[in-house]
Design a protein around this motif. Structure first.
Motif, PDB file in Angstrom:
ATOM      1  N   MET A   1       0.811  -1.204   0.000  1.00 38.37           N
ATOM      2  CA  MET A   1       0.000   0.000   0.000  1.00 38.37           C
ATOM      3  C   MET A   1       0.850   1.263   0.000  1.00 38.37           C
ATOM      4  SD  MET A   1      -3.491  -0.342   2.116  1.00 38.37           S
ATOM      5  CE  MET A   1      -3.257   1.320   2.552  1.00 38.37           C
ATOM      6  N   GLN A   2       2.011   1.174   0.594  1.00 32.42           N
ATOM      7  CA  GLN A   2       2.852   2.375   0.714  1.00 32.42           C
ATOM      8  C   GLN A   2       3.103   3.050  -0.633  1.00 32.42           C
ATOM      9  OE1 GLN A   2       6.321   2.649  -0.265  1.00 32.42           O
ATOM     10  NE2 GLN A   2       6.390   4.758   0.412  1.00 32.42           N
ATOM     11  N   PRO A   3       3.476   2.310  -1.694  1.00 35.42           N
ATOM     12  CA  PRO A   3       3.699   2.994  -2.971  1.00 35.42           C
ATOM     13  C   PRO A   3       2.438   3.650  -3.535  1.00 35.42           C
ATOM     14  CG  PRO A   3       4.636   0.781  -3.025  1.00 35.42           C
ATOM     15  CD  PRO A   3       3.823   0.887  -1.768  1.00 35.42           C
ATOM     16  N   LEU A   4       1.277   3.090  -3.240  1.00 30.70           N
ATOM     17  CA  LEU A   4       0.029   3.674  -3.734  1.00 30.70           C
ATOM     18  C   LEU A   4      -0.280   4.990  -3.026  1.00 30.70           C
ATOM     19  CD1 LEU A   4      -2.149   0.451  -3.985  1.00 30.70           C
ATOM     20  CD2 LEU A   4      -0.736   1.522  -5.753  1.00 30.70           C
ATOM     21  N   VAL A   5      -0.076   5.017  -1.716  1.00 31.76           N
ATOM     22  CA  VAL A   5      -0.296   6.253  -0.958  1.00 31.76           C
ATOM     23  C   VAL A   5       0.745   7.295  -1.370  1.00 31.76           C
ATOM     24  CG1 VAL A   5      -0.344   7.289   1.343  1.00 31.76           C
ATOM     25  CG2 VAL A   5      -1.387   5.043   0.966  1.00 31.76           C
ATOM     26  N   GLU A   6       1.987   6.870  -1.516  1.00 34.91           N
ATOM     27  CA  GLU A   6       3.048   7.783  -1.943  1.00 34.91           C
ATOM     28  C   GLU A   6       2.724   8.400  -3.301  1.00 34.91           C
ATOM     29  OE1 GLU A   6       7.723   7.581  -3.231  1.00 34.91           O
ATOM     30  OE2 GLU A   6       7.015   6.179  -1.697  1.00 34.91           O
ATOM     31  N   ASN A   7       2.263   7.593  -4.250  1.00 35.52           N
ATOM     32  CA  ASN A   7       1.895   8.115  -5.570  1.00 35.52           C
ATOM     33  C   ASN A   7       0.722   9.088  -5.476  1.00 35.52           C
ATOM     34  OD1 ASN A   7       3.898   6.666  -6.823  1.00 35.52           O
ATOM     35  ND2 ASN A   7       2.528   5.270  -7.894  1.00 35.52           N
ATOM     36  N   ALA A   8      -0.256   8.780  -4.629  1.00 33.95           N
ATOM     37  CA  ALA A   8      -1.409   9.666  -4.471  1.00 33.95           C
ATOM     38  C   ALA A   8      -0.978  11.042  -3.977  1.00 33.95           C
ATOM     39  CB  ALA A   8      -2.422   9.047  -3.510  1.00 33.95           C
ATOM     40  N   VAL A   9      -0.017  11.054  -3.065  1.00 30.77           N
ATOM     41  CA  VAL A   9       0.479  12.330  -2.538  1.00 30.77           C
ATOM     42  C   VAL A   9       1.382  13.015  -3.562  1.00 30.77           C
ATOM     43  CG1 VAL A   9       1.900  13.406  -0.749  1.00 30.77           C
ATOM     44  CG2 VAL A   9       0.269  11.612  -0.129  1.00 30.77           C
ATOM     45  N   LYS A  10       2.368  12.285  -4.053  1.00 34.94           N
ATOM     46  CA  LYS A  10       3.405  12.868  -4.921  1.00 34.94           C
ATOM     47  C   LYS A  10       2.874  13.313  -6.279  1.00 34.94           C
ATOM     48  CE  LYS A  10       8.064  11.861  -6.577  1.00 34.94           C
ATOM     49  NZ  LYS A  10       9.157  10.873  -6.568  1.00 34.94           N
ATOM     50  N   TYR A  11       2.048  12.485  -6.913  1.00 39.95           N
ATOM     51  CA  TYR A  11       1.590  12.780  -8.267  1.00 39.95           C
ATOM     52  C   TYR A  11       0.154  13.266  -8.336  1.00 39.95           C
ATOM     53  CZ  TYR A  11       5.805  10.176  -9.351  1.00 39.95           C
ATOM     54  OH  TYR A  11       7.097   9.755  -9.405  1.00 39.95           O
ATOM     55  N   GLY A  12      -0.557  13.176  -7.240  1.00 45.80           N
ATOM     56  CA  GLY A  12      -1.964  13.585  -7.226  1.00 45.80           C
ATOM     57  C   GLY A  12      -2.188  14.898  -6.512  1.00 45.80           C
ATOM     58  N   VAL A  13      -2.271  14.845  -5.185  1.00 48.24           N
ATOM     59  CA  VAL A  13      -2.682  16.030  -4.424  1.00 48.24           C
ATOM     60  C   VAL A  13      -1.603  17.101  -4.315  1.00 48.24           C
ATOM     61  CG1 VAL A  13      -4.465  14.786  -3.152  1.00 48.24           C
ATOM     62  CG2 VAL A  13      -2.183  14.977  -2.169  1.00 48.24           C
ATOM     63  N   SER A  14      -0.324  16.725  -4.337  1.00 45.42           N
ATOM     64  CA  SER A  14       0.713  17.759  -4.210  1.00 45.42           C
ATOM     65  C   SER A  14       0.817  18.616  -5.472  1.00 45.42           C
ATOM     66  CB  SER A  14       2.076  17.144  -3.890  1.00 45.42           C
ATOM     67  OG  SER A  14       2.587  16.439  -5.003  1.00 45.42           O
ATOM     68  N   LYS A  15       0.316  18.114  -6.598  1.00 44.11           N
ATOM     69  CA  LYS A  15       0.350  18.880  -7.849  1.00 44.11           C
ATOM     70  C   LYS A  15      -0.930  19.684  -8.058  1.00 44.11           C
ATOM     71  CE  LYS A  15       3.614  15.859 -10.029  1.00 44.11           C
ATOM     72  NZ  LYS A  15       4.542  16.285 -11.040  1.00 44.11           N
ATOM     73  N   LYS A  16      -1.881  19.521  -7.172  1.00 38.95           N
ATOM     74  CA  LYS A  16      -3.146  20.247  -7.275  1.00 38.95           C
ATOM     75  C   LYS A  16      -3.031  21.543  -6.483  1.00 38.95           C
ATOM     76  CE  LYS A  16      -8.049  19.740  -6.177  1.00 38.95           C
ATOM     77  NZ  LYS A  16      -9.047  18.860  -5.577  1.00 38.95           N
TER      78      LYS A  16
END
Length: 96
Positions: A1-16
């Motif tokens: 799960m860690q890579p999925l949460v990391e991707n959500a933060v890094k490529y999803g919400v942090s770019k919004k």
């Protein structure tokens, strides 16, 4: 799960602009367990994802581990400007 949460933060919400929300949910179904990691970030076009020049080793590793360890699978759904949901499915068969 860690890579999925990391991707959500890094490529999803942090770019919004203004950030966003990452949610984790679990569910027990009659034949399987599901775990979902969702964000309301920038999302992406899945048809263009393989042409983005990045290697997707983390996601490939998650898929390989799920398949090898518990016959599980990973499905990712995303839409530009609407966010992304990654869903892990782990079958109950063979878990008894």
């Amino acid at each position: 799960m860690q890579p999925l949460v990391e991707n959500a933060v890094k490529y999803g919400v942090s770019k919004k602009e203004g950030g966003g929300t990452v949610s984790i949910a679990t569910r027990e179904n009659p034949d399987c367990f599901t775990i979902s990691v969702s964000d309301d970030g920038v999302g992406y076009d899945p048809s263009a994802a393989q042409e983005d020049g990045r290697t997707h080793i983390g996601i490939d590793n998650v898929r390989a581990r799920l398949a090898a360890m518990c016959h599980g699978s990973l499905y990712i759904k995303s839409r530009p400007n609407a966010g992304t949901t990654a869903t892990i499915t782990i079958p109950k068969e063979g878990m008894e």
